[in-house]
Design an enzyme around this catalytic site. Structure first.
Site, PDB file in Angstrom:
ATOM      1  N   GLU A 219       0.850  -1.187   0.000  1.00 42.35           N
ATOM      2  CA  GLU A 219       0.000   0.000   0.000  1.00 42.35           C
ATOM      3  C   GLU A 219       0.884   1.236   0.000  1.00 42.35           C
ATOM      4  OE1 GLU A 219      -2.745   0.264   3.248  1.00 42.35           O
ATOM      5  OE2 GLU A 219      -3.862   1.927   2.345  1.00 42.35           O
TER       6      GLU A 219
ATOM      7  N   CYS B 274      -6.767   0.801   3.222  1.00 44.57           N
ATOM      8  CA  CYS B 274      -7.662   1.948   3.370  1.00 44.57           C
ATOM      9  C   CYS B 274      -7.531   2.908   2.202  1.00 44.57           C
ATOM     10  CB  CYS B 274      -7.370   2.662   4.686  1.00 44.57           C
ATOM     11  SG  CYS B 274      -7.675   1.637   6.139  1.00 44.57           S
TER      12      CYS B 274
ATOM     13  N   ASN C 286     -12.502  -3.389   1.375  1.00 44.85           N
ATOM     14  CA  ASN C 286     -11.413  -3.439   2.346  1.00 44.85           C
ATOM     15  C   ASN C 286     -11.966  -3.104   3.722  1.00 44.85           C
ATOM     16  OD1 ASN C 286      -8.418  -3.240   3.183  1.00 44.85           O
ATOM     17  ND2 ASN C 286      -9.257  -1.269   3.842  1.00 44.85           N
ATOM     18  N   GLU C 287     -11.967  -4.083   4.606  1.00 46.12           N
ATOM     19  CA  GLU C 287     -12.420  -3.899   5.991  1.00 46.12           C
ATOM     20  C   GLU C 287     -13.881  -3.464   6.079  1.00 46.12           C
ATOM     21  OE1 GLU C 287      -9.545  -1.387   7.900  1.00 46.12           O
ATOM     22  OE2 GLU C 287      -7.943  -2.873   7.725  1.00 46.12           O
TER      23      GLU C 287
END
Length: 553
Positions: free
Chosen positions: A27, A235, A359-360
């Site tokens: 990331e 994120c 994502n999450e």
């Protein structure tokens, strides 16, 4: 007399095949891409920095007007842009230079200077034109690599610029000495006003033939021998405005392909600018070169951290992003996105097998959208293995419902993230010995919250449990920049230090490298010492770590 225990390994009883077990996650956080793995040495090369990226930014962040305190005019304009996605450019007014005091602008890169070596070569390029306000028909564009105090010229090149449209200029620099803190200087013409954009300096000695990947960092990644790479976040992929035209929009992979000068700059979720010079094509190429399966992560227009989601009427555009990235990776050259891939230099498909959605995300609005997306992907690409999202906490109330939905939709993988103390990690080494769902666990992110040897040992114990349970797993792998921003956990961090660019492997790199390079493909039964090993783990957990255990080596 010490107690002896017997451990029996049944080598003739291969109970489980490991498959693509250990991989890495990349990331762009703490300048892991721009200023890190991406080899570009010029910061803010297209004058697109904006307070939206970071309140301290201006369009001239990274640049210094020379001489400091002098009369050189350097402003950023938008009247005659290079293209629709690259709106800003520098207007450099005429000024007279002295040999020891050049007039113009300079750039010191991402740290305290641009590290150059006499043994290496560097590719310079920029776009330039004579500004419409200037009466001159020709101008001189002089570019130099100088020492930080500007007294020594290590390499230089001169171009002749004519009036009219934007023109690309390029040269190869051969520095005459090593200099860890060099600066790139662009001199003003004495009579004409110049427009400049996409000012780039790339080392020719890179990991790849495209001169995109910084060799030392990419070699560290390759040395891990990961089975797969999860990218670009994190994120990063769900934070921002849902409108793709917004300057602070959510990461959309289509921003990141095509000619690099046509890729729009956007706000990075981690409070800096991202150029997308390291885009999806480059990620796929990296995976190809290191022998790893690519696992791109695509947003479905949801942000679980703020419980925000795009209007349901726009859902199809997000699903199209997922469908189109599969076409970009695997489609024929006559398809819309396969053609883009071919034009970028790769007519052969990348043979992508996996895609991750979200994502999450762990709330109902996402799961409703996820189900619609899964059906469309299965219908068009039945062989693609989808990873869903089970959130950031293994104890969430939605953890089990996520896996129940995965089983109902025949989802191969469900992405789970957690960041805990090393004691928790050791305690949970047996966590996945009994997994009641058909959908497998994909640990897209996990780590213990520090970078000491104690943490490395805890992660090694946890990986042993994952290997035994054959969880689809990876270890957090973030490349950390050595300037002003550090966020743990990470395996590598890089810094511009004194005389060279240095890559430092953190303690967590050791068990990660060992597992990826030496894990056995078939799992073998281990008999005779489970209770003793469990008791040993319990004692390790309850032992309070000393300063020595937690100190950096």
């Amino acid at each position: 007399m010490p107690t002896q225990h017997t451990i029996t390994v049944r080598t003739d009883d291969r109970v489980k095949e490991q498959g693509d077990l250990f991989g890495v996650f990349f990331e762009d956080i703490n300048h892991a891409a721009d200023g890190g793995l991406y080899a570009e040495l010029v910061r803010n090369r297209s004058f697109e920095f904006d307070p939206i990226d970071n309140p301290d930014y201006t369009p001239l962040t990274g640049w210094t007007v020379l001489p400091q305190g002098g009369s050189t005019r350097a402003t950023v304009a938008v009247d005659h842009p290079l293209n629709a996605n690259n709106q800003h450019y520098l207007v450099l007014g005429p000024a007279v230079s002295a040999d020891d005091e050049p007039a113009g602008i300079s750039n010191a890169g991402f740290n305290d200077g641009i590290p150059v070596s006499a043994d290496d070569q560097y590719a310079f390029s920029c776009f330039a034109r004579i500004d419409d306000a200037s009466a001159a028909s020709t101008a001189t564009l002089r570019v130099e690599l100088r020492s930080a105090d500007l007294t020594t010229i290590h390499a230089d090149e001169t171009f002749t610029v004519t009036a009219g449209e934007w023109t690309r200029f390029a040269a190869t620099f051969f520095p005459d000495a090593d200099d860890p803190t060099a600066v790139l200087v662009i001199r003003s013409d004495e009579h004409a006003t110049l427009d400049l954009d996409m000012v780039s300096l790339l080392p020719i000695d890179t990991f790849d033939d495209d001169h995109v990947l910084r060799r030392d960092l990419a070699e560290k990644l390759a040395d891990l021998k990961p089975s797969f790479v999860r990218f670009p976040g994190g994120c990063l992929i769900h934070d921002g405005a849902f409108d793709p035209a917004a300057r602070d929009s959510v990461y959309r992979w289509k921003f990141t392909v095509g000619p690099v000068e046509e890729r729009p700059s956007k706000r990075n979720r981690w409070k800096y600018n991202q150029t997308f010079g390291l885009g999806f094509y480059e990620y796929f190429r990296l995976c190809e070169q290191i022998g790893a399966e690519p696992i791109p992560v695509i947003s479905l227009g949801c942000n679980a951290h703020h419980h925000l989601q795009d209007d349901i009427g726009n859902l199809q555009s997000w699903i199209d992003d997922a469908l189109d990235v599969i076409e970009f990776a695997n489609g024929p050259v006559y398809s819309t996105w396969g053609k883009v891939r071919a034009q970028m230099g790769h007519p052969e498909p990348f043979n992508m097998k996996y895609i991750a959605l979200g994502n999450e995300e762990e709330y109902q609005e996402f799961y409703d959208r996820y189900e619609i997306a899964v059906h469309q992907i299965h219908d068009r690409y039945p062989d693609i293995r989808i990873a869903g999202s089970a959130g950031v906490c293994p104890y969430s109330d939605l953890y089990d419902p996520a896996f129940e939905q995965g089983d109902r939709l025949d989802t191969p993988l469900m992405d789970v993230h957690f960041y805990h103390a090393p004691e928790w990690t050791v305690m949970n080494a047996h966590r996945y010995d009994h997994h009641p769902y058909h959908t497998k666990v994909f640990l897209g992110e996990y780590a213990t919250l520090d970078d000491t040897w104690f943490n490395a040992l805890a992660e090694a114990a946890f990986m042993t449990g994952l290997e035994r349970a054959v969880v689809q797993q990876r270890e957090v792998h973030r490349l950390e920049a050595g300037h002003d921003q550090l966020r743990r956990p990470h395996i590598l961090w890089h810094a511009e230090l004194l005389c060279a660019t240095t890559v430092l492997a953190q303690p967590g790199h050791v068990p990660a490298r060992h597992r990826r390079r030496h894990h056995a493909r078939p799992a073998l039964p281990l008999v005779g010492a489970r209770r003793r090993l469990a008791q040993h783990h319990q004692r390790a957990v309850h032992r309070q770590p000393t300063d020595d255990h937690r100190s950096r080596p």
